[in-house]
Design an enzyme around this catalytic site. Structure first.
Site, PDB file in Angstrom:
ATOM      1  N   LYS A  84       0.719  -1.118   0.089  1.00 26.30           N
ATOM      2  CA  LYS A  84      -0.060  -0.143   0.077  1.00 26.30           C
ATOM      3  C   LYS A  84       0.917   1.190  -0.121  1.00 26.30           C
ATOM      4  O   LYS A  84       1.777   1.539   0.797  1.00 26.30           O
ATOM      5  CB  LYS A  84      -0.753  -0.032   1.351  1.00 26.30           C
ATOM      6  CG  LYS A  84      -2.121   0.373   0.993  1.00 26.30           C
ATOM      7  CD  LYS A  84      -3.047   0.064   2.358  1.00 26.30           C
ATOM      8  CE  LYS A  84      -4.202   0.651   2.482  1.00 26.30           C
ATOM      9  NZ  LYS A  84      -5.048   0.434   3.612  1.00 26.30           N
TER      10      LYS A  84
HETATM   11  O1  G3P Z   1      -7.994   1.051   4.989  1.00 28.84           O
HETATM   12  C1  G3P Z   1      -8.292   2.447   5.750  1.00 28.84           C
HETATM   13  C2  G3P Z   1      -9.382   3.249   5.697  1.00 28.84           C
HETATM   14  O2  G3P Z   1     -10.580   2.058   5.475  1.00 28.84           O
HETATM   15  C3  G3P Z   1      -9.553   4.441   6.550  1.00 28.84           C
HETATM   16  O3  G3P Z   1     -10.871   4.119   7.238  1.00 28.84           O
HETATM   17  O4  G3P Z   1     -12.498   4.902   9.109  1.00 28.84           O
HETATM   18  O5  G3P Z   1     -10.076   5.560   9.341  1.00 28.84           O
HETATM   19  O6  G3P Z   1     -11.634   6.558   7.418  1.00 28.84           O
HETATM   20  P1  G3P Z   1     -11.133   5.425   8.404  1.00 28.84           P
END
Ligand code: G3P
Length: 214
Positions: A84
């Protein structure tokens, strides 16, 4: 639509993997920071647990050379590792280089269709648009999934759309209706998808009626 679990929690991954629900795992530094164990030990374990399912492991470096070096190291953790890299100019350089070495890349932190086009051009296997964070700032995150889907179809890009930053089960239905290739969600969303009040009530009724017969 592939379902990935967005977590670095080994117990959760095992739990849902035993149900046959998950096609892979995505992690990031924030998710790893929530766990107690050494992050590299955790990343290796996840890769081993997932057999053939893609496991996205994120680089920490910010220059292309750091990301390339780190990406090659992360790939040693398993054949199923997808590196990533962030959606930056350096991230795109790293993406092109790692892809040329047959190391698949997931470009993360995508917030616009233009960024998605560029990540696809640089050879990314996946792009991760963060729809929940767009919702958080008053945009309708799901809109860019439809837009990116249409653009990728127009030009036969092989890059897969991996919907990320998922906040609720409706995001899952909306992504599936659009035809996203994959979605990654935290365990709590998968839990909400499993459960329905009418299932719980119905089951309780069946069990109490059965007791009456006895
Ligand atoms: O993979 C990371 C992404 O899904 C982030 O999610 O909830 O931190 O915006 P969030």
């Amino acid at each position: 639509m592939k379902i990935f679990l967005d977590t670095a929690n080994i117990k959760s991954i095992k739990f849902y993997n035993d149900m046959g629900l998950i096609d892979g795992v995505t992690t990031n530094p924030s998710l790893l920071a929530k766990e107690k164990d050494n992050p590299h030990k955790i990343m290796k374990s996840i890769s081993n647990m997932m057999d053939k399912g893609d496991v996205s492991l994120e680089v920490i470096g910010t220059t292309s050379s750091e990301m390339i070096k780190e990406g090659r190291q992360l790939k040693q953790y398993g054949d199923n590792v997808v590196v990533k890299c962030p959606m930056t100019a350096d991230g795109l350089i790293a993406c092109k280089k790692l892809t040329s070495e047959n190391i698949p890349v997931n470009i993360t932190l995508i917030f616009s269709s233009n960024q998605a086009i560029l990540a696809a051009k640089s050879g990314a296997k996946y792009i991760s648009p963060f729809i929940g964070r767009l919702d958080d700032i008053g945009n309708d995150g799901i809109n860019i999934i439809g837009e990116i889907k249409q653009i990728f179809q127009n030009y036969d890009y092989n890059t897969q759309i991996l919907v990320a930053s998922v906040r609720h089960p409706m995001h899952v239905i909306q992504s599936a209706k659009i035809g996203a290739d994959a979605i990654t969600m935290p365990p709590k969303i998968l839990d909400k998808m499993i459960q329905h009040n009418l299932t719980t009530i119905g089951l309780n009724n069946f069990l109490s009626d059965w007791k009456k017969i006895k």
